[in-house]
Scaffold this active site. Structure first.
Site, PDB file in Angstrom:
ATOM      1  N   GLU A   2      24.292 -24.042 -98.727  1.00 19.50           N
ATOM      2  CA  GLU A   2      25.492 -24.839 -98.961  1.00 19.50           C
ATOM      3  C   GLU A   2      25.756 -25.122-100.444  1.00 19.50           C
ATOM      4  O   GLU A   2      26.902 -25.162-100.871  1.00 19.50           O
ATOM      5  CB  GLU A   2      25.403 -26.173 -98.201  1.00 19.50           C
ATOM      6  CG  GLU A   2      25.422 -26.022 -96.691  1.00 19.50           C
ATOM      7  CD  GLU A   2      26.746 -25.511 -96.154  1.00 19.50           C
ATOM      8  OE1 GLU A   2      27.782 -25.703 -96.815  1.00 19.50           O
ATOM      9  OE2 GLU A   2      26.739 -24.904 -95.070  1.00 19.50           O
ATOM     10  N   SER A  55      11.905 -53.979 -39.702  1.00 19.77           N
ATOM     11  CA  SER A  55      10.566 -54.539 -39.533  1.00 19.77           C
ATOM     12  C   SER A  55       9.852 -54.829 -40.848  1.00 19.77           C
ATOM     13  O   SER A  55       8.853 -55.547 -40.856  1.00 19.77           O
ATOM     14  CB  SER A  55       9.706 -53.588 -38.697  1.00 19.77           C
ATOM     15  OG  SER A  55      10.246 -53.462 -37.395  1.00 19.77           O
TER      16      SER A  55
END
Length: 797
Positions: free
Chosen positions: A121, A493
């Site tokens: 860059e 239950s």
């Protein structure tokens, strides 16, 4: 006269020679004299124009510079950082926010990553003052004769553009970009500029900054990347969509190889490093690797933080550390899905998801299949496939990846009806059908289908309420409803232990004998409709001690116990465990779990038994930090206190003793048999018509609850129970969570005594307390035949 005229027209030889030379000089004057003057004139004009242009440019710059944007956003850089949800062991579970970013100071960014960026860059980054004039000239020369232009933007100019300018390619924007770059260089150091650039830039797949990109593409921290990986990441800024290795691996590799060469040219790496990097084969993180399968728990955490911080929560870089561990969460997720899919294999095949027309040309067919399967994305391990051929003995299908499958034998059983020649044409598996397939543990494939049934799993530490795992459903993308915290279901239950706990305070003991015999209640007694309850197995065993009755989950015994202690007393008692009284109307149906609970409530309730009688609140968030790691909140240590006591420790101990029997010889006997440890306690739960299947249980350091059922309640199947559906899920999780945990049975507290192998409260050790319910005083007589015709089961709602 004639003589005179003659003299006028004639000339001497000398004069003729002189005039001839003059004429010759005029005739042979160099051409450059005639060109030079215009050139000089044009040159002067050009210089004057250039000077005027420079003056105008300088004037324009002087006027534009004061109007440049304020760069305080850079001098006081505060990037948008997402809300991150992490497990207790630091694994990122989810991120919320527009930008996925993990801010890293420049000192923490590896040198190799910085050098890879500079190489491609801005190699002269540390030499120029924001604008690389040599780079501009070089780019200008390179552009001569080229169709596409080369840029000459420095890193500083890119920062200026990304923060303040548009991406349009105009001279005005370029001028402002240059001016902003100069202004930025005068306000920030090179290190600050590079730090901003490397944390701010977009790199594809919602990743902003190289630290986030390293996690997205390689699944590793930035500090661990190699030269080759750094070069790959450095290639992304130019065009994240075109050069990222997930979307275009070929193009990404070409650019990566070029960057590695640039790193060598700039002296950042050695010849040896260069050769190694060029040859390194990179491994990328797959989409499945990025999924934590903690979507429900992450969403619960997000809601908590949003309540505190509002929209700011998504941009200020908060890290939320949860109480759960990533590995346990994954095991819980897999266990619940496996339990649901095992159930799904027993269901009637509902047919293919779609049908498509397949062209004859193989090339066209590949494209058609790829397009069709794109509309049926993978549901984790459940993959969509297009059928090429099908008969009752073999199915050949193709996956989205292009892989061809041949399914035979047991893999066809889940779709038997869809392969039958006599089957319904609407559910027939034929060429062009889109089906779901599942890879089995041994590597073969099976036809399956996306389940309609749902489930929930939650595990917590009973001592302080820390959530250890939470799975709110089969698939978050399909159904975001969190069944752990939002689903109100009948517990069946699995609710009986809370009724038994109340009975212990009324003089009942594990040895109290109660008759397991038929019962009938009219509408006045039930508060609704006539009711003739049944035991699940349809049999009645006569007089039973409570220990055996609970282990065998005898409904008639539970009803008689509740009637004896009083429904209002029991309704008040259950609130000690965190249940809401209004959700459990004071009728005898409460004995069989006809009220409404959430799986989270059940975990809290069973935690009271596990921890010796203390009520605990669920705790999900362990710590909250900002983006710099500063602690904003840390959950204080929780220790049981007298204020939190719900029941006496001896009540909790006796209930654990009873629930231990359930896992040893009762409906959950598989628990101790498979886990091979006695310190396991719990209770199965199956509502009437098997609409809900539960298992709630614990070891003294860990409580877990599993629920499976349909969102719109309907029968799971006549043979489907909590012990068959939910218990295997619980066992799989506990097998992992307790793998290295020493066996530790709950020890008896003060106030209990053991006689002939049975535990009693001290005061009920003799002839005190309820030795037996000797008769059914107060219970209405059995129903007549006419009354039985009008009986409607209460649990069908």
């Amino acid at each position: 006269m004639s003589k005179s005229k003659s003299s006028n027209v004639s000339s001497s030889p000398d004069m003729d020679a002189k005039d001839g030379k003059t004429a010759s000089r005029r005739h042979h004057t160099p051409a450059y004299r005639f060109v030079w003057r215009p050139l000089m004139w044009l040159g002067g004009l050009a210089l004057g124009g250039a000077a005027a242009l420079a003056l105008l440019l300088a004037l324009g710059l002087a006027m534009a510079y004061p109007n440049l944007p304020d760069i305080s956003g850079l001098t006081d850089y505060r990037p948008k950082l997402p809300l991150r949800v992490l497990s207790a062991d630091g694994v990122v579970l989810a991120e919320f926010g527009e930008e996925r970013r993990n801010y890293q100071p420049i000192k923490d960014i590896p040198k190799v990553m910085q050098e890879a960026i500079l190489a491609i860059e801005d190699a002269r980054f540390y030499q120029h003052g924001g604008v690389d004039y040599l780079g501009v000239i070089r780019a200008g020369l390179a552009n001569v004769g080229e169709a596409r232009s080369q840029g000459a933007s420095t890193i500083t100019m890119q920062v200026a553009r990304n923060f303040y300018l548009s991406t349009e390619k105009t001279m005005t924007r370029k001028i402002y970009e240059i001016l902003l770059a100069l202004k930025i260089e005068s306000a920030l150091s090179k290190e600050q500029i590079l730090e901003i650039y490397m944390n701010q830039i977009f790199l594809g797949h919602k990743a902003y900054g190289f630290a986030a990109a390293s996690e997205v593409y390689f699944g590793k921290p930035l500090k661990e990347i190699s030269v080759a990986e750094a070069a790959m990441l450095a290639g992304l800024p130019k065009a994240p969509s075109a050069y990222n290795p997930i979307n275009n691996p070929r193009r990404a590799r070409i650019r990566q190889q070029y960057i590695i060469d640039r790193m060598l040219e700039n002296g950042y790496i050695t010849e040896e490093q260069h050769a190694h990097a060029k040859a390194e084969v990179l491994r990328y993180r797959s989409l499945s690797d990025t999924t934590s399968h903690a979507e429900y728990v992450a969403e619960a955490a997000r809601q908590l933080i949003f309540t505190q911080y509002g929209d700011e929560a998504y941009s200020r870089g908060l890290d939320v550390y949860l109480t759960l561990r990533h590995d346990e969460q994954m095991v819980a997720y897999r266990a619940l899905r496996r339990g649901i899919m095992d159930f799904e294999r027993r269901q009637v095949y509902r047919g293919p998801e779609a049908y498509i027309d397949l062209p004859a040309d193989p090339k066209d067919m590949d494209v058609r299949i790829a397009e069709a399967l794109a509309d049926h994305p993978a549901n984790d391990e459940l993959l969509a496939a297009a059928v090429l051929e099908a008969d009752p003995k073999k199915v050949v299908a193709v996956l989205q990846s292009g892989e061809s499958l041949t399914i035979t034998g047991d893999g066809l059983k889940p779709a038997t009806s869809g392969l039958s020649e006599r089957g319904n044409p609407k559910t027939r598996i034929r060429r062009g059908a889109i089906i779901r397939v599942l890879k089995l543990p041994k590597g073969d494939w099976s036809i399956t289908q996306l389940p309609e049934v749902e489930g929930a799993f939650v595990a917590m530490d009973p001592k302080d309420g820390r959530i250890r795992a939470m799975v709110g459903g089969f698939d978050y993308n399909k159904n975001k409803f969190n069944h752990v915290t939002q689903a109100w279901r009948q517990p069946g239950s699995s609710f009986k232990p809370f009724i038994y706990s109340a009975a212990l305070e009324k003089g009942f003991t594990p040895a109290t004998v109660v008759n397991d015999a038929p019962l009938f209640f009219d509408a006045t007694t039930t508060g609704s409709q006539p009711w003739e309850p049944k035991n699940y197995d349809g049999t009645f065993d006569g007089p039973l001690p409570l220990r055996k009755a609970l282990a065998k989950s005898k409904n008639m015994v539970s009803i008689r116990v509740l009637q004896s202690i009083g429904v209002h007393y029991a309704q008040d008692w259950i609130t000690r465990f965190g249940f809401e009284a209004e959700k459990h109307p004071a009728y005898l149906t409460m004995a069989l779990g006809a009220g409404s609970v959430t799986p989270m409530q059940m975990a809290q309730g069973y935690a009271v038994f596990a921890n010796g009688g203390y009520r605990v609140m669920p705790q999900l968030v362990a710590k909250l930090t900002d983006h710099k790691g500063r602690v904003l909140y840390e959950a204080p240590p929780r220790a049981p206190s007298d204020e939190a006591r719900a029941i006496e420790s001896r009540n909790a101990f006796l209930m654990s003793s009873l629930l231990q029997e359930v896992t040893r010889s009762g409906t959950a006997a598989k628990a101790q048999a498979l886990l091979k440890r006695p310190d396991i306690y719990g209770k199965t739960g199956t509502t009437n018509d098997s609409m809900d299947a539960w298992f709630a249980g614990y070891q003294q350091d860990l409580v877990a609850v599993v629920w499976i059922g349909y969102d719109q309640p309907r029968k799971l199947g006549d043979r489907e129970t909590g012990g068959g559906l939910s218990l295997p899920v619980w066992i799989e999780f506990m097998g992992f969570a307790l793998k290295n945990v020493p066996v530790a049975e709950i020890q008896p507290p003060e106030g209990v005594v053991q006689i002939n192998g049975e535990w009693f409260y001290d005061e009920y050790a003799g002839n005190s307390g309820v030795r037996a319910l000797s008769n059914d005083a107060g219970i209405p007589p059995p129903a007549t035949d006419e009354e039985k015709k009008s009986i409607l089961d209460l649990f069908r709602r």
